[in-house]
Write a protein that holds these residues in place. Structure first.
Motif, mmCIF file in Angstrom:
data_model
loop_
_atom_site.group_PDB
_atom_site.id
_atom_site.type_symbol
_atom_site.label_atom_id
_atom_site.label_comp_id
_atom_site.label_asym_id
_atom_site.label_seq_id
_atom_site.Cartn_x
_atom_site.Cartn_y
_atom_site.Cartn_z
ATOM 1 N N ALA A 160 0.899 -1.115 -0.019
ATOM 2 C CA ALA A 160 -0.015 0.102 -0.037
ATOM 3 C C ALA A 160 0.909 1.395 0.052
ATOM 4 C CB ALA A 160 -0.944 -0.102 1.178
ATOM 5 N N PRO A 190 -4.317 6.120 -2.316
ATOM 6 C CA PRO A 190 -4.303 5.649 -0.663
ATOM 7 C C PRO A 190 -4.943 4.456 -0.880
ATOM 8 C CG PRO A 190 -5.549 7.659 -1.124
ATOM 9 C CD PRO A 190 -4.787 7.515 -2.277
ATOM 10 N N ILE A 191 -4.778 3.719 0.396
ATOM 11 C CA ILE A 191 -5.823 2.717 0.700
ATOM 12 C C ILE A 191 -7.038 3.301 1.550
ATOM 13 C CG2 ILE A 191 -4.596 0.711 0.719
ATOM 14 C CD1 ILE A 191 -3.904 0.841 3.530
ATOM 15 N N GLU A 192 -8.104 2.836 1.706
ATOM 16 C CA GLU A 192 -9.163 3.228 2.683
ATOM 17 C C GLU A 192 -8.500 3.255 4.226
ATOM 18 O OE1 GLU A 192 -12.499 4.173 1.897
ATOM 19 O OE2 GLU A 192 -11.587 4.708 0.127
ATOM 20 N N GLY A 193 -9.250 4.110 4.839
ATOM 21 C CA GLY A 193 -9.038 3.977 6.414
ATOM 22 C C GLY A 193 -7.802 4.579 6.928
ATOM 23 N N PHE A 194 -7.626 4.318 8.477
ATOM 24 C CA PHE A 194 -6.628 5.018 9.213
ATOM 25 C C PHE A 194 -5.969 3.964 9.838
ATOM 26 C CE2 PHE A 194 -9.720 8.185 8.284
ATOM 27 C CZ PHE A 194 -9.144 8.713 7.447
ATOM 28 N N GLN A 195 -4.822 3.980 10.511
ATOM 29 C CA GLN A 195 -4.193 3.412 11.449
ATOM 30 C C GLN A 195 -4.922 3.498 12.740
ATOM 31 O OE1 GLN A 195 0.512 3.376 12.204
ATOM 32 N NE2 GLN A 195 -0.652 4.963 13.551
ATOM 33 N N TYR A 197 -5.982 3.590 16.289
ATOM 34 C CA TYR A 197 -5.700 4.447 17.644
ATOM 35 C C TYR A 197 -4.876 3.356 18.906
ATOM 36 C CZ TYR A 197 -6.086 7.307 21.911
ATOM 37 O OH TYR A 197 -5.904 7.883 22.781
ATOM 38 N N ARG A 244 -7.903 -2.945 7.250
ATOM 39 C CA ARG A 244 -7.662 -2.227 6.305
ATOM 40 C C ARG A 244 -7.147 -3.369 5.103
ATOM 41 N NH1 ARG A 244 -3.890 2.729 7.457
ATOM 42 N NH2 ARG A 244 -4.820 3.591 5.680
ATOM 43 N N GLU A 281 -9.060 11.498 15.011
ATOM 44 C CA GLU A 281 -9.494 10.615 15.861
ATOM 45 C C GLU A 281 -10.264 11.478 16.775
ATOM 46 O OE1 GLU A 281 -9.693 7.267 15.785
ATOM 47 O OE2 GLU A 281 -8.355 6.897 14.334
ATOM 48 N N GLU A 299 -10.591 11.062 19.958
ATOM 49 C CA GLU A 299 -10.000 11.143 21.322
ATOM 50 C C GLU A 299 -8.580 12.195 21.030
ATOM 51 O OE1 GLU A 299 -10.450 8.253 19.619
ATOM 52 O OE2 GLU A 299 -10.878 6.808 20.992
ATOM 53 N N TRP A 300 -8.156 12.533 20.114
ATOM 54 C CA TRP A 300 -7.353 13.533 20.011
ATOM 55 C C TRP A 300 -8.031 14.856 20.217
ATOM 56 C CZ3 TRP A 300 -5.305 12.237 14.223
ATOM 57 C CH2 TRP A 300 -4.873 10.986 14.157
ATOM 58 N N ARG A 306 -2.740 17.390 10.341
ATOM 59 C CA ARG A 306 -4.072 16.957 10.009
ATOM 60 C C ARG A 306 -4.901 18.169 10.164
ATOM 61 N NH1 ARG A 306 -4.908 10.975 9.260
ATOM 62 N NH2 ARG A 306 -2.878 10.385 9.400
ATOM 63 N N VAL A 325 3.273 8.216 3.217
ATOM 64 C CA VAL A 325 2.939 8.412 2.051
ATOM 65 C C VAL A 325 1.347 8.467 1.754
ATOM 66 C CG1 VAL A 325 5.046 8.147 0.702
ATOM 67 C CG2 VAL A 325 3.817 6.184 1.425
ATOM 68 N N ILE A 326 0.817 7.364 2.713
ATOM 69 C CA ILE A 326 -0.476 7.145 2.703
ATOM 70 C C ILE A 326 -1.413 8.055 2.903
ATOM 71 C CG2 ILE A 326 -2.545 5.581 3.356
ATOM 72 C CD1 ILE A 326 -0.425 3.261 2.918
ATOM 73 N N ALA A 376 -1.325 11.198 0.371
ATOM 74 C CA ALA A 376 -1.929 10.794 -0.716
ATOM 75 C C ALA A 376 -3.373 11.061 -0.101
ATOM 76 C CB ALA A 376 -2.095 9.460 -1.331
ATOM 77 N N GLN A 377 -4.016 10.638 1.019
ATOM 78 C CA GLN A 377 -5.232 10.858 1.478
ATOM 79 C C GLN A 377 -5.556 12.182 1.444
ATOM 80 O OE1 GLN A 377 -5.305 8.447 5.057
ATOM 81 N NE2 GLN A 377 -6.550 6.968 4.219
ATOM 82 N N ARG A 413 -5.775 14.206 -1.716
ATOM 83 C CA ARG A 413 -6.926 13.996 -2.342
ATOM 84 C C ARG A 413 -7.994 14.825 -1.833
ATOM 85 N NH1 ARG A 413 -6.881 10.164 -6.533
ATOM 86 N NH2 ARG A 413 -4.866 9.518 -6.950
#
Lengths: 312, 209
Positions: free
Chosen positions: A251, A263-268, A270, A283, B114, B116-117, B132, B157-158, B161-162, B165
């Motif tokens: 990815a 990008p792939i969907e979603g987030f790391q 928490y 993901r 998130e 929580e942040w 962000r 990089v992910i 890109a997000q 976009r």
């Protein structure tokens, strides 16, 4: 004394958690790093890539003993075969182990940058070394006398960079040293790290500029959600997704602007809310029920290591 | 709308050399312009002047032919290079978003913020997480021009890109003009329609440091 066949730095099953206040007086531990294992040998650059907030800087700070007081560290860290405890960390940091910090706010705003770069060592030898390093990084003589607020972002980065390589450290941990530097300067900075490695020192290069790291590093460790998901020889990344082992590494490859910028969907996830089983599963395109059972251990695969049951 | 800088000169004091000399720059509605050059050529100084953070020593910045209005929300918003030194350290993140009127769930989920942040202070977030928030608050309702000063260097990089976009789709939808400062040639090529090299438009004589 150390033996040459011992790795310079061994981090074995490291975990880091922070004690946080929940409600009123209730405390809980937030685990931000788990099962993290890396090895750095002499003469080697290990690039650490991966998600923002995956614990890359925390690893650097854990090795140097710079974590805040509410942090608990588990697992083992060995430097030249000896355990790196609090006392050793204090003795070695700044002399044998040097850090290039991530943020330009680490510069003292009230001290001229030349003086900061030299540190406490007032010898003429140190001054010569500082000028030599500044020159290589394209910082003029006048820059020495400037204060941090007078520097551009890229210049501040180069000053930070110089502070660590002026010392004779055996192990340099560079925490994102190149952002803000122009391409030529970033290449020059990284080639200085390469020279240090070629002289037998060990380098950990934490970076998001994967394409730059590829030109200088020997191997890459890919981090996700506080753990290593893949360790691979650097050539594999250049070959493209087919040679990569973990779906997260693939990815990363697809998201690079020079590849697909997709990008792939979603987030790391928490840290306080990690999924059961494989941390990347929510993901992952390859997800099966097996993945949700337990976080897979690292296993050897095609000359690297991977934490995925489906990788082949 | 149209944003232009005419014959900008800038130096910090009368004793220090000019950082910008006779720089002119303009960008129209919905345009995407990349600004490149080696470091030290005044990219950040130029964008700070465009966004009203610094006053030029000589020259003027005009928004639709009028000088920038110092009162209210400026339609030219800057996303700074170092988020850790541009968020109020004594505010929790919730207040940072509230100030810009961006405490909305669709903004937060698009930016990957998130819940929580929101309850944390800036020092308790990583550089990428903090960035962000800076992007989210800069995309507030009044923004007509968005200036991104090396915003994605600290992002993986992910995430990069997000975020790009999302910025590009918002810019398209709302006709926001984009000024993109970057050292990454591949990114500039992806994001920008026109590229300006400061070496061509900044008339300082000596080699910068």
């Amino acid at each position: 004394m150390c033996h040459d066949n011992l790795p310079l730095l061994e981090v074995d099953n490291l975990s880091v958690s922070f004690r946080m206040y929940d409600k009123a007086f209730e405390q809980r531990d937030l685990k931000v790093i788990q099962d993290l294992t890396i090895t750095v040998n002499k003469g080697e650059i290990l690039a650490v890539a991966g998600s923002s907030g995956s614990g890359k800087s925390l690893l650097a700070h854990a090795v140097l003993g710079l974590l805040p007081q509410n942090a608990t560290v588990g697992g083992r860290i060995f430097y030249k075969g000896r355990p790196l405890d609090v006392e050793n960390q204090r003795k070695l940091r700044g002399s044998e182990i040097a850090l290039i910090p991530q943020s330009v706010t680490y510069l003292d705003p009230l001290m001229q940058v030349g003086k900061q770069a030299r540190g406490a060592d007032k010898s003429p030898k140190r001054l010569r070394r500082q000028r030599e390093v500044f020159q290589r990084l394209n910082l003029t003589r006048q820059t020495e006398k400037l204060y941090p607020f007078q520097l551009s972002g890229g210049m501040a980065r180069r000053v930070l960079f110089s502070t660590a390589i002026i010392t004779d450290a055996e192990l340099v941990i560079a925490d994102e040293p190149t952002p803000g530097m122009h391409l030529d300067q970033a290449l020059e900075a990284l080639s200085i790290l390469r020279e240090l490695a070629d002289k037998g020192k060990g380098i950990i290069l934490i970076t998001h500029d994967i394409d730059l790291a590829l030109q200088f590093a020997d191997k890459i460790a890919v981090f996700y959600a506080g753990t290593t998901v893949e360790e691979l020889p650097v050539a594999d990344f250049a070959k493209g997704p087919g040679a990569l082992r973990h779906p997260y590494s693939k990815a990363l490859w697809h998201a690079l602007p020079q590849n697909d910028f997709m990008p792939i969907e979603g987030f790391q996830p928490y840290a306080g809310d990690l999924p059961e089983g494989c941390l990347f599963a929510p993901r992952c395109p390859l997800k099966t029920s097996e993945c949700e059972a337990e976080n897979p251990p690292m296993r050897k695969l095609r000359g690297g290591k991977v934490r995925c049951v489906h990788a082949s | 709308m149209h944003l232009e800088a005419n014959n900008i000169y800038f130096r910090y004091t009368s004793k220090t050399p000019f950082i910008l000399k006779k720089v002119s720059f303009s960008i129209g509605e919905g345009e995407r312009v990349g600004v490149v050059s080696p470091s030290g050529y005044g990219k950040t100084t130029l964008v700070k002047i465009l966004a009203g953070y610094e006053k030029p020593t000589k020259g003027e910045v005009l928004l639709d032919g009028k000088p920038l209005d110092p009162k209210g929300i400026l339609p030219v918003q800057l996303i700074p290079q170092h988020p850790e030194s541009s968020v109020n350290p004594r505010w929790k993140m919730q207040k940072v978003l509230e100030e810009a009127g961006q405490l909305r769930s669709e903004v937060m989920s698009a930016m990957g913020i998130e819940p929580e942040w929101l309850d944390r202070y800036p020092r308790e977030l990583s550089g990428g997480e903090l960035q962000r928030f800076c992007v989210a608050r800069a995309l507030c309702a009044d923004t007509r021009f968005l200036i991104a000063d090396e915003i994605s260097t600290m992002l993986d990089v992910i995430t990069q890109a997000q975020i790009w976009r999302y910025i590009l789709s918002e810019a398209d939808r709302r006709g926001i003009g984009l000024v993109v400062v970057t050292h990454n040639p591949a990114l500039a090529e992806r994001v920008c329609a026109r590229i300006v090299d400061l070496r061509d438009i900044n008339h300082i004589e000596q080699e910068p440091k």
